[in-house]
Structure formats: structure tokens, C-alpha cells
Design an enzyme around this catalytic site. Structure first.
Site, PDB file in Angstrom:
ATOM      1  N   SER A 186       6.092 -37.054  37.102  1.00  8.86           N
ATOM      2  CA  SER A 186       6.731 -38.202  37.493  1.00  8.86           C
ATOM      3  C   SER A 186       7.558 -38.264  38.873  1.00  8.86           C
ATOM      4  O   SER A 186       8.213 -38.908  39.405  1.00  8.86           O
ATOM      5  CB  SER A 186       7.785 -38.774  36.088  1.00  8.86           C
ATOM      6  OG  SER A 186       8.941 -37.798  36.164  1.00  8.86           O
ATOM      7  N   CYS A 197      10.454 -26.105  25.271  1.00  6.23           N
ATOM      8  CA  CYS A 197      11.466 -25.126  25.922  1.00  6.23           C
ATOM      9  C   CYS A 197      12.751 -25.470  25.384  1.00  6.23           C
ATOM     10  O   CYS A 197      13.954 -25.015  25.833  1.00  6.23           O
ATOM     11  CB  CYS A 197      11.254 -25.107  27.332  1.00  6.23           C
ATOM     12  SG  CYS A 197      11.610 -26.599  28.127  1.00  6.23           S
TER      13      CYS A 197
END
Length: 392
Positions: free
Chosen positions: A250, A336
Site C-alpha cells: 500500500s 511478526c
């Protein structure tokens, strides 16, 4: 050295070498202690149990030593030398033709007994990042000792903590030297590393081994790399012989960096295209186009209060990928988020597979590499989780 005093019984976790003292464990502290000060941690019976950096907040002391030790320049030299010896044992630096490597993590916080400190090496440049005020205050001493430990292999030390200590507004910049060449080499591939403006220290060093695994599976496949950032997975897929590689992010800056990294390694290769678009929107139009998808999103949960929504996000994202993959397709999927455990993540992916009504096999369970070690007394340091899945 000023002291902080524990409530009775609260020294037990320190005697088991856990490197954090939480605010609820404190009975009282000496007057005049400032954030970032080095303090002695004292048990209720008056015995010293640790030395560390003081900071206001939930984690009040980050332990540097479980001995009653003075934190001097020589202390930092010993710790940095120990970290370097561990990396040398891993044979991370290589000059093997086609597999040259000069990119690795030298210091990984608690995993190297230096909580609050990250140091990544990109060739002749070290990028240092502080996650505590104490480490910020020690940055110049640490940089000098780092140069002494690394010798001629290191010429520049860049400090990058604006995003990790935003309430202090520290200035990013070179502590030593000044390097205009930001190209790093990882397993024979070249990458522009934006340590000036990029995320983390400029590159996601922790996916090195997983990128190599992807290369092994890429031959002849049509690959989609979502949340591509620097395009690391894309470049490895191309070297692995992928038929087609599409990179999606994005961020327009990420897409530009990905294109530059592909051109650096495969100039003029028309197998690659990059798209600046929302991940969910892009996946909606990806029916049957790809037979290998990589999902490596940024952390969906940065604190425990966001865990529920994060797991819903992982489920939704992985369900979309399962729905788009053909029979025989593969999914590399990661989290993560430190607060998302391995079981949390696997359950979210399991739910996604069930909702998509796909048969799925786990081929690999992935984690952070050896230069991002987990202190055995600090399991919270295990943050990267990944699965390689075969989809029918």
C-alpha cells in the site's frame, strides 16, 4: 549507583535470569533516579540481584547484568565481543561466489543480553536502534566500542531511533562516519537499504532464511508477494526461477524500493510487476492468477489489548489467500506480532483454512533466524512465526 528495592519474593524471576523488572515488583526506589539511569536492583533482604536501566512504565528495569557490576565501556566491549563471536560461529559472513553475505543482525536485545538495543550490519555500516532511554543515553559509548570490536570491517555507525523512542524525538544520524552507499548483499543478492527513512533499520533481516526457503519452491510458479516492502521475497523468487512475480504494497515508497531492488538484480527482466494497492482489495481480484502467495504483513497487534482484532485480521487475510490458490498451490504466511503466540497464529490460519473449505498440509514451521536469538530465560523474545502450507 542508586538503587531500586523489590517487594519480598519478587526477586524470584531475577534469580531465574528473566531480564525484566516490572513496576508491580518494586517496593520503593531511591530519590533522584532519572529515566535511563543505571540502577542496582536490591531484594527485600538487602542483597543485590541485578543491575540495569531504569525507565518509567510497566517494564521498570531492563537488566544488563545479574552480577553487581559497573556498566563501563569495557562492559559494552565484552558484550559486543560475545555477540560477534556468536555470529562468527554461525558463519554468516560469506564471500562464496553467488552467495556472498554481509547482512546480518549483530545485537538482538535480550537475546544478546543487551535489552533495548538492536544493531544490524549492512556491509561496512552498522545501524543502531535503541528501544529504551538507557540505551539511547549509552549510544556514543556503544558506538565507539562497536568500532573497536568490529575492526576494519566496520566504517560507519548510523543511529536510527526516531520511531522507537518517539516521545524523546531523538535525531537520526551518523554517530561515526557517513556512508552514501546503501547497497547491502544478502546471499549473493543486492538490496538498497533505506536506513535513513525506511522501516526498522531499513531492511527485514529476520526473513533471510525464509526468503532462501521460498527460492527453493519458486521454480515455475506464479508468485504473489503481499506487503512486499523492499521486495526481498520477490527477488529471491526470481532467482529461484519463478515464471511470474507480482509485488504488492500500500506504500508507494515501498513499491519504488521494490522496483529498484528487482532492477539491481534482474535489470530488464519482464517477469516482475509491482502494484501500489491495498492487500485485501488486490486479493479480491486474484482468482486463479497465482499458485504461490506470500503473506508477510506488519504487526497486527503491538500490545495485548489488540490481540483479538489481530487474530481476526490474520484469519480474514489467510482465508482470502486460501480461496484464491488453485489445488497444488502454496502459501507462505507470517506473523511478526510478539503478543501473537505460535498457537494463536496457527489457530487463526486453521480457522481460515476451514472457512475456505480447503485441505491444507503444513510443510514447514518457520521462525526468526539464528542471528535473532531467543534468550532461553526470556521466551517473549520469540516473535516471528511462519507456516509454509500446501493447499489442495
Amino acid at each position: 549507583m542508586k538503587q531500586v528495592y523489590l517487594k519480598r519474593g519478587k526477586e524470584e524471576s531475577l534469580l531465574r535470569f528473566h531480564p525484566w523488572v516490572f513496576s508491580g515488583a518494586l517496593h520503593h526506589i531511591d530519590d533522584g533516579i532519572d529515566e535511563g539511569d543505571i540502577v542496582r536492583v536490591v531484594a527485600a533482604d538487602g542483597s543485590p540481584v541485578a543491575v540495569g536501566h531504569y525507565q518509567q512504565g510497566s517494564i521498570t528495569v531492563r537488566v544488563l547484568s545479574f552480577n553487581d557490576t559497573e556498566i563501563t565501556a569495557d562492559f559494552w566491549r565484552r558484550r559486543l565481543s560475545s555477540a560477534l563471536q556468536a555470529r562468527q560461529a554461525l558463519s554468516l559472513v560469506s564471500d562464496t561466489p553467488g552467495r556472498e553475505n554481509s547482512t546480518y543482525r549483530l545485537v538482538h536485545g535480550e537475546g544478546d543480553m543487551m535489552p533495548g538495543l538492536i544493531i544490524d550490519i549492512y556491509g561496512h555500516t552498522a545501524v543502531m536502534q535503541a528501544h529504551s532511554i538507557g540505551m539511547h543515553l549509552c549510544r556514543h559509548t556503544i558506538a565507539k566500542q562497536l568500532m573497536a570490536v568490529m575492526g576494519d570491517s566496520l566504517r560507519h555507525v548510523y543511529y536510527k531511533s526516531e520511531t522507537t523512542l518517539p516521545f524523546m524525538e531523538p535525531e537520526n544520524g551518523y554517530l561515526i562516519g557517513g556512508n552514501a552507499d546503501n547497497v547491502a548483499v544478502e546471499n549473493g543478492l543486492k538490496f538498497h537499504v533505506d536506513w535513513l527513512r525506511g522501516q526498522k533499520t531499513g531492511f527485514f533481516v529476520d526473513q533471510r532464511d525464509n526468503r532462501s526457503l521460498l527460492e527453493h519452491y519458486a521454480r515455475g510458479r506464479r508468485v504473489l508477494n503481499m506487503f512486499c516492502y523492499t521486495g526481498g521475497f520477490s527477488v529471491y523468487a526470481m532467482r529461484g526461477g519463478a515464471e511470474m512475480v507480482h509485488s504488492v504494497d500500500s506504500s508507494a515508497k515501498a513499491i519504488e524500493l521494490t522496483r529498484r531492488n528487482v532492477e539491481l538484480n534482474f535489470n530488464g527482466d519482464n517477469r516482475h510487476e509491482a502494484f501500489c494497492e491495498d492487500a485485501f482489495k488486490f486479493l479480491d481480484g486474484a482468482e486463479g492468477t497465482y499458485d504461490l502467495i506470500i503473506l508477510d504483513p506488519p504487526a497486527f497487534a503491538k500490545h495485548r489489548g489488540a490481540l483479538h482484532n489481530a487474530l481476526k485480521g490474520y484469519t480474514r487475510l489467510n482465508q482470502k489467500a486460501f480461496e484464491k490458490l488453485p489445488s497444488g498451490g502454496m502459501l507462505f504466511t507470517f506473523s511478526c506480532s510478539q503478543v501473537v503466540s505460535k498457537d494463536h497464529f496457527r489457530n487463526a490460519v486453521f480457522t481460515a483454512a476451514a472457512l475456505a473449505r480447503r485441505k491444507v498440509r503444513i510443510l514447514h514451521q518457520l521462525h526468526q533466524p539464528a542471528d535473532h536469538p531467543v534468550n532461553i530465560y526470556h521466551p517473549e523474545g520469540e516473535y516471528l512465526k511462519g507456516l509454509v502450507l500446501y493447499v489442495e
